[in-house]
Enzyme design. Structure first.
Site, PDB file in Angstrom:
ATOM      1  N   GLU A 244       0.882  -1.179   0.000  1.00  0.00           N
ATOM      2  CA  GLU A 244       0.000   0.000   0.000  1.00  0.00           C
ATOM      3  C   GLU A 244       0.910   1.217   0.000  1.00  0.00           C
ATOM      4  OE1 GLU A 244      -3.023  -0.237  -0.480  1.00  0.00           O
ATOM      5  OE2 GLU A 244      -3.722  -2.163   0.281  1.00  0.00           O
ATOM      6  N   CYS A 278      -2.398   9.145   2.454  1.00  0.00           N
ATOM      7  CA  CYS A 278      -2.024   8.617   1.138  1.00  0.00           C
ATOM      8  C   CYS A 278      -3.071   8.998   0.104  1.00  0.00           C
ATOM      9  CB  CYS A 278      -1.879   7.103   1.208  1.00  0.00           C
ATOM     10  SG  CYS A 278      -3.253   6.332   2.062  1.00  0.00           S
TER      11      CYS A 278
HETATM   12  P1  NAD Z   1       8.362   4.608   4.781  1.00  0.00           P
HETATM   13  O1  NAD Z   1       8.398   3.828   3.531  1.00  0.00           O
HETATM   14  O2  NAD Z   1       9.486   5.498   5.091  1.00  0.00           O
HETATM   15  O3  NAD Z   1       8.221   3.619   6.045  1.00  0.00           O
HETATM   16  C1  NAD Z   1       7.152   2.723   6.196  1.00  0.00           C
HETATM   17  C2  NAD Z   1       7.563   1.601   7.137  1.00  0.00           C
HETATM   18  O4  NAD Z   1       8.592   0.832   6.530  1.00  0.00           O
HETATM   19  C3  NAD Z   1       8.111   2.055   8.476  1.00  0.00           C
HETATM   20  O5  NAD Z   1       7.605   1.207   9.482  1.00  0.00           O
HETATM   21  C4  NAD Z   1       9.609   1.863   8.308  1.00  0.00           C
HETATM   22  O6  NAD Z   1      10.291   1.654   9.520  1.00  0.00           O
HETATM   23  C5  NAD Z   1       9.641   0.625   7.459  1.00  0.00           C
HETATM   24  N1  NAD Z   1      10.875   0.438   6.675  1.00  0.00           N
HETATM   25  C6  NAD Z   1      11.739   1.375   6.190  1.00  0.00           C
HETATM   26  N2  NAD Z   1      12.724   0.793   5.485  1.00  0.00           N
HETATM   27  C7  NAD Z   1      12.479  -0.548   5.501  1.00  0.00           C
HETATM   28  C8  NAD Z   1      13.122  -1.684   4.925  1.00  0.00           C
HETATM   29  N3  NAD Z   1      14.228  -1.564   4.177  1.00  0.00           N
HETATM   30  N4  NAD Z   1      12.588  -2.900   5.141  1.00  0.00           N
HETATM   31  C9  NAD Z   1      11.458  -3.047   5.857  1.00  0.00           C
HETATM   32  N5  NAD Z   1      10.805  -2.005   6.449  1.00  0.00           N
HETATM   33  C10 NAD Z   1      11.303  -0.763   6.256  1.00  0.00           C
HETATM   34  O7  NAD Z   1       6.993   5.399   4.747  1.00  0.00           O
HETATM   35  P2  NAD Z   1       6.446   6.470   5.779  1.00  0.00           P
HETATM   36  O8  NAD Z   1       7.188   7.746   5.647  1.00  0.00           O
HETATM   37  O9  NAD Z   1       6.345   5.859   7.125  1.00  0.00           O
HETATM   38  O10 NAD Z   1       4.950   6.669   5.235  1.00  0.00           O
HETATM   39  C11 NAD Z   1       4.586   7.583   4.268  1.00  0.00           C
HETATM   40  C12 NAD Z   1       4.201   6.874   2.990  1.00  0.00           C
HETATM   41  O11 NAD Z   1       3.210   5.884   3.247  1.00  0.00           O
HETATM   42  C13 NAD Z   1       3.577   7.818   1.977  1.00  0.00           C
HETATM   43  O12 NAD Z   1       4.128   7.580   0.717  1.00  0.00           O
HETATM   44  C14 NAD Z   1       2.096   7.434   1.991  1.00  0.00           C
HETATM   45  O13 NAD Z   1       1.406   7.726   0.817  1.00  0.00           O
HETATM   46  C15 NAD Z   1       2.188   5.970   2.256  1.00  0.00           C
HETATM   47  N6  NAD Z   1       0.929   5.446   2.778  1.00  0.00           N
HETATM   48  C16 NAD Z   1       0.170   4.662   1.942  1.00  0.00           C
HETATM   49  C17 NAD Z   1      -1.046   4.177   2.380  1.00  0.00           C
HETATM   50  C18 NAD Z   1      -1.903   3.324   1.488  1.00  0.00           C
HETATM   51  O14 NAD Z   1      -2.855   2.730   1.985  1.00  0.00           O
HETATM   52  N7  NAD Z   1      -1.627   3.228   0.199  1.00  0.00           N
HETATM   53  C19 NAD Z   1      -1.493   4.476   3.667  1.00  0.00           C
HETATM   54  C20 NAD Z   1      -0.692   5.268   4.488  1.00  0.00           C
HETATM   55  C21 NAD Z   1       0.524   5.752   4.023  1.00  0.00           C
END
Ligand code: NAD
Length: 563
Positions: A244, A278
């Site tokens: 997502e 998002c």
């Molecule tokens: P992010 O990708 O920085 O982090 C998301 C999660 O991934 C965190 O828990 C982080 O610790 C973990 N993570 C980071 N690197 C990783 C790796 N290499 N392996 C495994 N896990 C890892 O995103 P963010 O800044 O927390 O969130 C913002 C983004 O989320 C925006 O792009 C937003 O649009 C998206 N989002 C999408 C939805 C949806 O339903 N499509 C919903 C909410 C947020």
């Protein structure tokens, strides 16, 4: 210092701080990769027991977890607000209420949705065959969420996983670790078996360790860049993933739209959760004939919003979650300015807000009213204005006119309180503009002509398209959630989301074993002729044509019986 950087500074632990004040909310210990692996192993052991529990027992426990949430609703909302910055009201309305609704729905419906089902197999049925599909749980589901809905997203995914018979390991975002820990406590208090739901704390490396530990499914919510990394790492173990990811969601306002409703929805869709959704409205396309009127209404409504800390019940727009995030917004607003767009309202970080807050003032700015915060709300809570260590991460809700798709911030996700407005002349142009993006999470079309709205909706490349609504359908657990294009893969929520959490098993039965199958060995010229009949007659699906094959079939069966 950025919130995330501050957290990294404390070795072995994460300090969670309130983005409105910088004040520490609490801290958690980071789990080592070994501990993460052990958590997955424990989860797999419990899975063998959990998968045998009845739907009635799973339902009872999920409904009990709802009670726990209701008991603690105020403190949970305060925790979500303190860690993420969102107003407490948003924590209740857009996190707690929707997840409670999802819980009661999935608790009551999962059994029916996963009931074994008979599958029609056409003419094979005439040969005494039948087919059923039964659903098996997958095993351990790893949930790796973002910080913007730190409660409802991981909790909802956990509940759906558990109802399907899986066990769960959650790695909450490093920006909202305590909300993650709280989710674990809720399941514990509800009486779920030990280790059926575990929470491992940490940042990206902990998430990576969870992916490497080879869970049976990964439900990831976050950025496109991290989604790619996770998909690559998961491929090593052939772990399937639901991704997502980000969005750049368009709102199309046609000339016949209800402008008042569209203006209210645009303001809410762009600025709720400080624009960190998002599915936020990140691009508004309005028919040129009503653009001035709609823009005026939006600017007026935006000007009445109160900004400040999420703990103030009058505040509509709270701080952003991190320094990193607010810098992206600043850069995008600068880019808009440089490209010739007009900033109609907002456009600045409230870098001075903390100082004003320290003298407990309430002030009306050109566009927004600031909240009043007492000196005790300052970092450290000393009451001394000079001890202000940093400004809260507040960015003014920003309305931008004259945006065009070739401007850089119209092509990248902003994830902040900006609302760029762009005009169009024809319906075709509006659809082309809306689809002109790598993303495809949600979109909306505003018109009084519902049939026309639906026609347009089906031409928009997005996982959800609303007519005369925007943003809120993640809160309807019965409906599938997920994106087209770079906004994701797979679905959460709804039947489609539940089916991501099980593996279908096909059970095929032959009740007539007296006669050999015509395709068995040994082959012969008679077999070859029969096989031609399979292709030209049986495979048409027509009973009449297949009937003409019967003499040949009988010849072949006799041949096989003779041995
Ligand atoms: P992010 O990708 O920085 O982090 C998301 C999660 O991934 C965190 O828990 C982080 O610790 C973990 N993570 C980071 N690197 C990783 C790796 N290499 N392996 C495994 N896990 C890892 O995103 P963010 O800044 O927390 O969130 C913002 C983004 O989320 C925006 O792009 C937003 O649009 C998206 N989002 C999408 C939805 C949806 O339903 N499509 C919903 C909410 C947020």
């Amino acid at each position: 210092m950025a919130k995330a950087e501050a957290q990294e500074a404390a070795a072995g632990e994460i300090i969670s701080s309130d983005p409105a004040t910088g004040r520490e909310v609490g801290r958690v210990r980071k789990q080592t990769p070994d501990e993460v692996r052990q958590a997955v192993e424990r989860s797999r052991q419990v899975f063998h027991m959990w998968k045998t529990t009845s739907f009635a027992e799973r339902r009872r426990l999920v409904m009990r977890a709802r009670e726990v949430i209701l008991d603690e609703m105020e403190s949970i909302a305060e925790l979500i607000s303190a860690e993420s910055g969102k107003p407490k009201g948003e924590a209740i309305a857009f996190e707690i209420a929707p997840v409670l609704d999802l819980m009661q729905w999935i608790a009551r419906s999962a059994e029916k949705m996963l009931r074994p089902r008979r599958v029609g197999i056409g003419l094979f049925g005439l040969l005494g065959r039948s087919s059923r599909v039964v659903y098996h749980p997958l095993g351990v589901v790893a949930i790796i969420p973002a910080w913007n809905y730190p409660f409802s997203i991981p909790l909802g995914e956990a509940v759906m996983s558990l109802m399907a018979g899986n066990t769960v390991v959650i790695k909450p975002s490093e920006l909202t670790p305590l909300t993650g820990v709280k989710i674990g406590e809720i399941f514990e208090r509800a009486g779920f078996p030990n280790d059926a739901v575990q929470v491992v704390s940490g940042a990206g490396e902990t998430g990576a360790a969870l992916v490497e530990a080879a869970p049976d499914k990964i439900a990831f919510t976050g950025s496109v860049a991290t989604g790619r990394k996770i998909a690559e790492a998961a491929a090593k173990n052939l772990t399937s993933v639901v991704l997502e990811l980000g969005g750049k969601d368009p709102m199309i306002v046609l000339a016949d739209a209800d402008l008042e409703a569209a203006a209210n929805a645009a303001v809410w869709g762009a600025f709720s959760n400080a624009g960190q959704n998002c599915a936020s409205v990140e691009r508004l396309y309005v028919h040129e004939s009503i653009a001035e009127d709609l823009t005026r209404r939006i600017v007026e409504k935006t000007g009445k919003l109160k900004i400040g800390p999420g703990s103030d019940p009058d505040v509509s727009v709270g701080p952003m979650s991190s320094e990193r995030q607010i810098r992206i917004v600043e850069r995008h607003v600068d880019d808009f300015r440089e490209a010739g767009a007009e900033i109609l309202t907002g456009g600045e970080r409230r870098a001075d807000t903390l100082v004003r807050m320290s003298v407990a003032s309430t002030r009306t700015s050109a566009n927004c009213e600031e909240a009043s915060v007492g000196t005790d709300d300052l970092a450290g809570g000393t009451g001394d204005a000079d001890r202000s260590v940093r400004a809260p991460l507040i960015f003014e809700p920003t309305v931008i006119a004259g945006a065009t798709n070739d401007m850089r911030p119209m092509r990248e996700e902003t994830f902040g309180p900006t609302l760029p407005i762009c005009t169009f002349v024809t319906e075709e142009e509006a659809i082309a503009l809306a689809n002109d993006t790598e993303f495809g999470l949600t979109a909306s079309v505003w018109t009084r002509d519902i049939a026309r709205g639906r026609r347009i909706a089906e031409r928009i490349e997005a996982g959800t398209v609303c007519i005369n609504e925007h943003l809120y359908t993640h809160g309807i657990g019965q409906t599938p959630w997920g994106g087209f294009k770079n906004s994701g893969r797979g679905r959460t929520h709804g039947l489609e989301g539940l089916l991501e959490l099980v593996q279908p098993q096909h059970i095929h039965t032959n009740r007539i074993t007296l006669l050999p199958d015509a395709w068995w060995m040994p082959y012969s010229p008679t077999a070859l002729e029969t096989f031609r009949g399979f292709a030209t007659k049986f495979a048409t699906g027509s009973m009449l044509k297949t009937a003409t094959l019967l003499p040949q079939l009988w010849k072949r069966i006799k041949e096989l019986r003779r041995g």
